[in-house]
Write an enzyme that holds these catalytic residues in place. Sequence first.
Site, PDB file in Angstrom:
ATOM      1  CG  HIS A  43      38.867  42.055  43.651  1.00  0.00           C
ATOM      2  ND1 HIS A  43      39.239  42.054  42.335  1.00  0.00           N
ATOM      3  CD2 HIS A  43      38.877  43.357  44.036  1.00  0.00           C
ATOM      4  CE1 HIS A  43      39.470  43.293  41.924  1.00  0.00           C
ATOM      5  NE2 HIS A  43      39.245  44.103  42.947  1.00  0.00           N
ATOM      6  CD  GLU A  70      41.509  39.403  42.304  1.00  0.00           C
ATOM      7  OE1 GLU A  70      42.399  38.746  41.749  1.00  0.00           O
ATOM      8  OE2 GLU A  70      40.340  39.474  41.874  1.00  0.00           O
ATOM      9  CG  HIS A 190      39.089  38.959  34.136  1.00  0.00           C
ATOM     10  ND1 HIS A 190      37.871  38.974  33.504  1.00  0.00           N
ATOM     11  CD2 HIS A 190      38.959  39.731  35.228  1.00  0.00           C
ATOM     12  CE1 HIS A 190      37.053  39.741  34.190  1.00  0.00           C
ATOM     13  NE2 HIS A 190      37.666  40.205  35.239  1.00  0.00           N
TER      14      HIS A 190
HETATM   15  N1  PXP Z   1      42.136  38.335  38.393  1.00  0.00           N
HETATM   16  C1  PXP Z   1      41.626  39.550  38.717  1.00  0.00           C
HETATM   17  C2  PXP Z   1      42.570  40.669  38.981  1.00  0.00           C
HETATM   18  C3  PXP Z   1      40.244  39.733  38.826  1.00  0.00           C
HETATM   19  O1  PXP Z   1      39.758  40.938  39.159  1.00  0.00           O
HETATM   20  C4  PXP Z   1      39.389  38.631  38.622  1.00  0.00           C
HETATM   21  C5  PXP Z   1      37.910  38.809  38.793  1.00  0.00           C
HETATM   22  O2  PXP Z   1      37.650  39.136  40.096  1.00  0.00           O
HETATM   23  C6  PXP Z   1      39.962  37.397  38.285  1.00  0.00           C
HETATM   24  C7  PXP Z   1      41.338  37.282  38.166  1.00  0.00           C
HETATM   25  C8  PXP Z   1      39.124  36.175  38.040  1.00  0.00           C
HETATM   26  O3  PXP Z   1      38.345  36.372  36.899  1.00  0.00           O
HETATM   27  P1  PXP Z   1      37.120  35.392  36.583  1.00  0.00           P
HETATM   28  O4  PXP Z   1      36.121  35.596  37.688  1.00  0.00           O
HETATM   29  O5  PXP Z   1      36.645  35.826  35.253  1.00  0.00           O
HETATM   30  O6  PXP Z   1      37.675  33.996  36.590  1.00  0.00           O
END
Ligand code: PXP
Length: 237
Positions: A43, A70, A190
Site C-alpha cells: 500500500h 492498494e 483489515h
Molecule cells: N486491506 C486494505 C485496503 C488495507 O488498507 C489494509 C491495511 O493496510 C489491509 C487490507 C490489511 O489490514 P491488516 O494490516 O489489518 O491485516
Amino acid sequence: MTRLSVNLNKIALLRNSRGSNYPDLIQVAKDCERFGAQGITVHPRQDERHCKFADLPLLKEACTTEFNIEGFPDKHFLDAVIKVKPHQCTLVPDDPNQLTSDHGWDTIARKEFLTEIISELKKNGIRVSLFIDADTKLIEGAAKVGADRIEYYTGPYAKNFPANPEAAVKEIKESCAVAVHAGLGINAGHDLNLENLKYLKDNLAQLDEVSIGHALICDSIYLGLENTIRLYLNKLA
Ligand code: PXP
C-alpha cells in the site's frame, strides 16, 4: 479456493525505520511465496512510510504469485500502478494522513470518479477491486462503476467478533450474496487474524482472497514467518 495475500506494509515500515535495506522487502516477498502465500500486497502512500514507489517494479519482478497494489488513486499512484501493471489494484478511499484504512468507498457519490479510473486500469489489463463496507447499495454501486471485485473492510467484523461472531458476520454474509449475484469477486481485509479468519471464510458464499498484514506479521514474531503463513493457510483450507 481463497488466496492468502500477505500485506508487507509492516516489513517496509521496519526497513524504513533504519534507512537501510534490512529487512529486505523483496526477499521477504519471495519468502512469503516460498512459504505458501498466494499473493503479495503493498500500500504505497503519499508519504511512503510503508512501501516506497521505487519498490513497486522490483516487487512486480520478484512476485511469482499475484501482486496487489492498494491505495488512493491520485495521479501519482495511478501512473505508478499503470507502469508496473500488477495483477490487481485495490482502490482505497483514504486520506494521505490516515493511520490506516477505516472505511470503504461511497460508490454512489463517487460514481464518475471511480468509473473513469476503473476503466483506465482495466484498459491496462489490471483487475480492479474496491474497498467497501458491507452495504448492499454501495456494493451494487461497485458493480455499476465497473469493478471486478470488492474487498470487504473487515475492521467492524473483527471488532465485534469476540463478543458475538454471528452478529459480527451478518452484514457481510448477507451482502455477499448480492455481490456474487452482481458478478463481483469477493476479497476481504483489515484486522483479520488467526481467531476470526476461519469463521469469516466459513460464512461467505464466496471468498476469493484475503489480504492480511498486521496480525500476520505480529504473529510471526513469536511463531516465525513460515509457520505463521502455514497457520493462516490452514484457516482457509
Ligand atoms: N486491506 C486494505 C485496503 C488495507 O488498507 C489494509 C491495511 O493496510 C489491509 C487490507 C490489511 O489490514 P491488516 O494490516 O489489518 O491485516
